[in-house]
Write a protein that holds these residues in place. Structure first.
Motif, short mmCIF file in Angstrom:
data_model
loop_
_atom_site.label_atom_id
_atom_site.label_comp_id
_atom_site.label_asym_id
_atom_site.label_seq_id
_atom_site.Cartn_x
_atom_site.Cartn_y
_atom_site.Cartn_z
N GLN A 1 0.82 -1.21 0.00
CA GLN A 1 0.00 0.00 0.00
C GLN A 1 0.85 1.24 0.00
O GLN A 1 0.38 2.35 0.25
CB GLN A 1 -0.94 -0.01 1.21
CG GLN A 1 -2.09 -0.97 1.06
CD GLN A 1 -2.93 -0.67 -0.17
OE1 GLN A 1 -3.47 0.41 -0.32
NE2 GLN A 1 -3.03 -1.63 -1.08
N MET B 1 -1.83 6.54 -7.76
CA MET B 1 -2.57 5.32 -8.05
C MET B 1 -3.44 5.59 -9.28
O MET B 1 -4.26 6.49 -9.28
CB MET B 1 -3.43 5.01 -6.83
CG MET B 1 -4.66 4.27 -7.11
SD MET B 1 -4.33 2.54 -6.98
CE MET B 1 -5.84 2.00 -7.68
N LYS C 1 -6.02 4.02 -12.18
CA LYS C 1 -6.85 2.90 -12.63
C LYS C 1 -6.91 2.90 -14.15
O LYS C 1 -7.26 3.90 -14.76
CB LYS C 1 -8.28 3.06 -12.09
CG LYS C 1 -8.40 2.68 -10.65
CD LYS C 1 -9.85 2.57 -10.26
CE LYS C 1 -9.95 2.55 -8.74
NZ LYS C 1 -11.32 2.45 -8.27
N LYS D 1 1.18 3.18 -8.67
CA LYS D 1 0.52 1.88 -8.60
C LYS D 1 -0.56 1.82 -9.68
O LYS D 1 -1.43 2.69 -9.72
CB LYS D 1 -0.10 1.70 -7.22
CG LYS D 1 -0.67 0.34 -7.01
CD LYS D 1 -1.03 0.17 -5.55
CE LYS D 1 -1.76 -1.12 -5.32
NZ LYS D 1 -2.11 -1.28 -3.92
N GLN E 1 -3.67 -0.05 -11.15
CA GLN E 1 -4.72 -1.07 -10.96
C GLN E 1 -5.33 -1.26 -12.35
O GLN E 1 -6.06 -0.41 -12.84
CB GLN E 1 -5.76 -0.54 -9.99
CG GLN E 1 -6.65 -1.61 -9.40
CD GLN E 1 -7.66 -0.97 -8.44
OE1 GLN E 1 -8.62 -0.36 -8.87
NE2 GLN E 1 -7.43 -1.12 -7.14
N THR F 1 -8.47 11.95 -6.44
CA THR F 1 -8.59 10.69 -7.16
C THR F 1 -7.27 10.02 -7.41
O THR F 1 -7.19 8.81 -7.48
CB THR F 1 -9.24 10.90 -8.54
OG1 THR F 1 -8.62 12.00 -9.17
CG2 THR F 1 -10.72 11.10 -8.41
N GLN G 1 -3.22 9.65 -4.08
CA GLN G 1 -3.50 9.13 -2.75
C GLN G 1 -2.21 8.94 -1.97
O GLN G 1 -1.21 8.52 -2.51
CB GLN G 1 -4.23 7.81 -2.88
CG GLN G 1 -5.53 8.02 -3.58
CD GLN G 1 -6.25 6.73 -3.79
OE1 GLN G 1 -5.79 5.70 -3.33
NE2 GLN G 1 -7.36 6.78 -4.46
#
Lengths: 219, 403
Positions: free
Chosen positions: A17, A22, A24, A72, A74, A204, A207
């Motif tokens: 984490q 991050m 998406k 990161k 996703q 958004t 993070q």
């Protein structure tokens, strides 16, 4: 759902984490164009030619480094079949970037690109970035869609364009890196032009970001 | 497989934009709220937190990704084989609610680790690991799982039928529409219940058939038995022919797609050697007639039967296609040649047959007993080739191994 073939590495990634940004991302396109293979190549560096239809929606997590920042990813892998459409479109909304994929040996998949683009426009966040990917470019002999045609369509739609091969590992990493880059660019752009957007993007995308996020994504 | 798709699972589980699956996913979230309130609350909070993040982000209900895969594959891709087979056994015994129960049991098992997640992203990441552990490392003990499945509530699951009905007919947002702070309020609804205009036709047909058909066993069987009395084998066979001649449009929307493929395949087969087939068909039919009275098992757990269905033309149609399936199976056995999509089907069948035979001891006992009895009422709606092939193999075993 993370698939069985996750390597230990990506397991570790998934649980980690600790990251600066991050993103998406969503991979869409007709059934059997190679979305899942593409993702597997990128996330696990593996390839199998066996066709296993994705059930609904699946995801993988991968952490990359851009300019000393941990990003990161996703990455959501969607089922291309029409029947899953209601389910998959629900995930468009949270995505910041799309890989819209077609198969250079399959005319239908190319014809459908326009529809997919419309889907993105309808369901996604307005600033979502899209890259058009012509997959299976290793199958030069079976090629039906000339590179130029793909590029022309991408220009028309205002998307970036790549031809790639999950099988031969051509341009896979580049596509994802490019997508990350243009998402970062877009973020910086909109923050510059509209200070009000800053808060939005912070929430958004940035993070757990350290104070340095003040200037937006440093990518 | 046919039996499974047609009789055990709710109608439209694999067709009609997966309408029934969406219903079950919504139902499941309700059950989760009932049975595991804390976990459910936690997940809701994570979802809401994700939604609060501005910038157009919207998070579908967090369990969806997983339950969808679990339900659609009946856990085949998510749990070790021995556990999957236990669940499937139970599904055949108790009906599709076992899927919901098993899902509840799994979430209960995972609950502790999920409750430590602080964000939706973390949840997905954690679940990425957990799903892998479930599949590869026996995170879920199969005996424990089945005990939980059976212990959690009486059969049929209290209120399940009502919940399913509610979501089937009332596809309005639930839980209350998630308010997003972006400008796109219109899309803040739970996607599950969201209906595209294109979907509306599908919905109408789903509503038309879904409720009364889910888990419906007894009336179908009765109508089948009635049909047996009314028709001789030859007549049924002829009615099969009629069905085949109907254009797909004449068939219920949920069935048409598969029906068309199936029919064309069958016509091809049948025209080749119709008289031999007919003979065998009559023989099998007679044997089934004898079995029908023996093999009546208890009605499905969620029988919320609408007696009207027996007179519904569609039930006749499904009986007709049942004959079809039977013919099909006979043909399989007789010629041992099955092209299901250019030769790959044969391989699938062989592989599955091997799999089923080797796992026989723990798996298909009850299928062997139960399936033949209900065989003629089976029609073909789903289009999951894998499922279809597997059940067909089971049907074959079932039909031909009973003395």
């Amino acid at each position: 759902m993370a698939s069985a073939n996750d390597s230990r590495q990506s397991q570790k990634d998934a649980a980690d984490q600790n990251f600066d940004y991050m993103f998406k991302l969503l991979i869409i396109g007709n059934s059997s164009v190679g979305k899942t293979s593409f993702l597997f190549r990128y996330a696990d560096d593996s390839f199998t030619s066996a066709f296993v239809s994705t059930v609904g929606i699946d995801f993988k997590v991968k952490t990359v480094y851009r300019n000393d920042k941990r990003v990161k990813l996703q990455i959501w892998d969607t089922a291309g079949q029409e029947r899953y459409r209601t389910i998959t479109t629900a995930y468009y909304r949270g995505a910041m970037g799309f890989l819209l994929m077609y198969d250079i040996t399959n005319q239908d998949s190319f014809n459908a690109v326009q529809d997919w683009a419309t889907q993105i426009k309808t369901y996604s966040w307005d600033n979502a970035q899209v890259i058009l990917v012509g997959n299976k470019c290793d199958l030069e002999d079976d090629r039906i869609i000339p590179t130029e045609e793909g590029r022309r369509l991408a220009d028309e739609l205002g998307f970036q364009f790549f031809e790639a091969s999950a099988k031969d590992n051509i341009n896979v990493k580049q596509v994802f890196e490019r997508l990350v880059d243009i998402i970062c660019e877009k973020m910086n752009e909109s923050m510059d032009s509209d200070p009000n957007m800053l808060g939005n993007h912070k929430a958004t995308t940035l993070q757990e970001s350290p104070p340095s996020s003040q200037g937006g994504c440093a990518c | 497989m046919i039996y499974l798709i047609d009789k055990v699972l709710p109608d439209s589980y694999f067709a009609n934009n997966l309408r029934a699956l969406l219903v079950d996913m919504a139902v499941f979230r309700d059950l989760l709220r009932l049975k595991l309130p804390e976990l459910s609350q936690h997940l809701d909070n994570l979802q809401k937190a994700a939604n609060r993040e501005v910038g157009g982000s919207y998070e579908p209900p967090l369990t969806n990704v997983f339950t969808m895969q679990w339900f659609l594959t009946m856990f085949a891709t998510c749990l070790p084989h021995h556990t999957v087979l236990k669940i499937w056994d139970s599904v055949f015994f108790e009906g599709s609610e076992v899927l919901l129960r098993a899902a509840l049991a799994i979430w209960a098992r995972l609950g502790e680790r999920i409750e430590s997640c602080q964000s939706a992203d973390e949840f997905y990441s954690t679940m990425g690991c957990l799903t892998q552990e479930m599949l590869e490392h026996n995170l879920i003990d199969s005996n424990e799982l089945m005990q939980t499945v059976y212990a959690m509530a009486a059969f049929p699951f209290p209120q399940l039928a009502e919940l399913r009905e509610k979501y089937t007919y009332n596809i309005t947002p639930f839980p209350a529409p998630v308010k997003t702070s972006s400008g796109k309020l219109g899309r803040g609804r739970d996607s599950d219940e969201e209906i595209d205009i294109d979907d509306e036709d599908a919905l109408v047909s789903a509503i038309g058939c879904l409720g009364p058909l889910s888990g419906l066993l007894a009336p179908e069987l009765q109508s089948y038995q009635k049909q047996l009395k009314d028709h001789k084998g030859e007549q049924s066979l002829r009615s099969c022919g009629n069905i085949a001649e109907l254009s797909p449009g004449a068939v219920d929307a949920s069935r048409s797609e598969y029906q068309a493929t199936f029919n064309s395949m069958m016509m091809e087969r049948m025209t080749t050697d119709i008289s031999a087939l007919k003979k065998q068909y009559i023989r099998i039919k007679r044997r089934q007639q004898q079995q029908a009275s023996l093999v009546y098992i208890k009605p499905g757990p969620e029988v919320e039967s609408d007696p009207g269905i027996a007179t519904d033309p569609r039930s006749q149609m499904s009986n007709g296609t049942g004959g079809y399936c039977l013919t099909f199976l006979v043909w399989c056995k007789a010629s041992f040649c099955w092209d299901f999509g250019g030769g790959t089907g044969t391989e699938i069948v062989l592989r599955l047959e091997r799999a089923v035979l080797s796992k026989d001891n723990c798996c298909s006992q009850e299928c062997k007993v139960h399936l033949p009895g209900k065989e003629p009422a089976e029609a073909t709606t789903g289009s999951q080739t894998f499922c279809l092939a597997l059940l067909l193999v089971r049907c074959i075993l079932g039909i031909f191994e009973i003395p």
